[in-house]
Design a protein around this motif. Structure first.
Motif, short mmCIF file in Angstrom:
data_model
loop_
_atom_site.label_atom_id
_atom_site.label_comp_id
_atom_site.label_asym_id
_atom_site.label_seq_id
_atom_site.Cartn_x
_atom_site.Cartn_y
_atom_site.Cartn_z
N TYR A 150 0.84 -1.20 0.00
CA TYR A 150 0.00 0.00 0.00
C TYR A 150 0.87 1.26 0.00
N GLN A 151 1.91 1.24 0.84
CA GLN A 151 2.81 2.40 0.91
C GLN A 151 3.62 2.56 -0.38
N LYS A 154 1.39 4.14 -2.81
CA LYS A 154 1.22 5.56 -2.44
C LYS A 154 2.36 6.41 -2.98
N GLN A 157 1.82 6.95 -6.54
CA GLN A 157 0.68 7.85 -6.66
C GLN A 157 1.07 9.33 -6.57
N LYS A 158 2.15 9.59 -5.85
CA LYS A 158 2.57 10.98 -5.64
C LYS A 158 3.46 11.53 -6.76
N LEU A 221 -5.54 2.32 -6.66
CA LEU A 221 -5.13 3.71 -6.37
C LEU A 221 -6.34 4.55 -5.97
N GLU A 239 -8.21 3.60 4.32
CA GLU A 239 -7.89 3.24 2.94
C GLU A 239 -7.15 1.92 2.90
#
Ligand code: ZN
Ligand code: FE
Length: 253
Positions: A150-151, A154, A157-158, A221, A239
């Motif tokens: 998940y991290q 993330k 995603q950034k 996402l 989330e």
């Protein structure tokens, strides 16, 4: 653009990427020697780097044959040096690799495996994401935990939404049915899926995919989405809970 990317399909649904800069040539995840070498010869290139995202055989089986055939250095995650054949240089998060007149940065993204890395070219807005993020999906958790994956997602995603995601597998169409199920009201997803179907009908790759598209369409996402939370009948959840549900359901799908 100072980075040229050639996508070479191998096996059933893998891609090997040949990166060409001013004077350097890299193979990303050469899982096979013969088919990739044929492409290299056709392009009249001489690879001097191999970049491995993780240790799975379908990403590394060509390593030693390429090392025999060319004068090249193999880069992998430091974590994977002991389990990837022929590695010369172990990489850690944030490290930079100069490549012709450009460079890439290493993102340490555990989850699919514990040593997984991605190669990010900020100037060209390209990410070689291995088996971490796929179009409309993400990698299975073979070694890592839900939280790690998940991290890792993330972090991707950034990155800037204009980033082109070069993942290693052509799983997009297979992922589409699942995505449409859990996020059935998503109109952008429907639009993208019909584009994917057309591409596959013509036997064309759906990779690279734009991060912007994945932000809009990839359920993994979109763990913040109310619609996806409703699908799982989750209220007051994090989330991370949504991510776990998605990953588990996808495994059985
Ligand atoms: Zn893998
Ligand atoms: Fe793979």
């Amino acid at each position: 653009m100072s980075l040229n990317v050639h996508s070479i399909p191998i096996f059933n649904d893998n891609y090997v990427f040949i990166l060409q800069s001013e004077k350097d040539v890299a193979l990303v995840d050469p899982g096979d020697f013969l088919s990739v070498n044929r492409a290299i010869i056709q392009l009249s290139l001489k690879p001097n780097f191999i970049f491995n995202t993780h240790h799975h055989w379908d990403h590394t089986d060509g390593n030693l044959s390429f090392k025999n055939a060319y004068d090249l250095k193999i880069y992998s995650s430091k974590y994977d040096m002991v389990r990837i054949p022929g590695v010369d240089i172990g990489l850690v998060d944030g490290q930079k690799i100069y490549f012709g007149d450009t460079f890439c940065e290493i993102l340490f993204l555990p989850g699919h495996t514990l040593g997984h890395i991605a190669f990010y070219f900020p100037q060209e807005s390209c990410l070689f994401s291995g088996d971490t993020l796929f179009s409309l999906g993400c990698g299975r958790l073979f070694e890592g935990t839900y939280i790690q994956m998940y991290q890792s997602l993330k972090r991707i995603q950034k990155l800037p939404p204009k980033t082109q995601i070069y993942c290693t597998h052509e799983y997009t169409q297979r992922n589409a049915a699942f995505a449409c199920d859990v996020d059935s009201k998503n109109l952008q997803l429907k639009e993208y899926v019909s584009k994917v179907e057309n591409l596959r009908k013509m036997d064309k790759p759906t990779i690279p995919t734009l991060l912007q598209t994945e932000l809009e369409c990839n359920p993994f996402l979109r763990c913040h989405s109310k619609d996806i939370q409703d699908y799982f009948q989750l209220t007051d959840c994090s989330e991370m809970d949504v991510f776990k549900q998605l990953r588990d359901l996808r495994n059985q799908y």
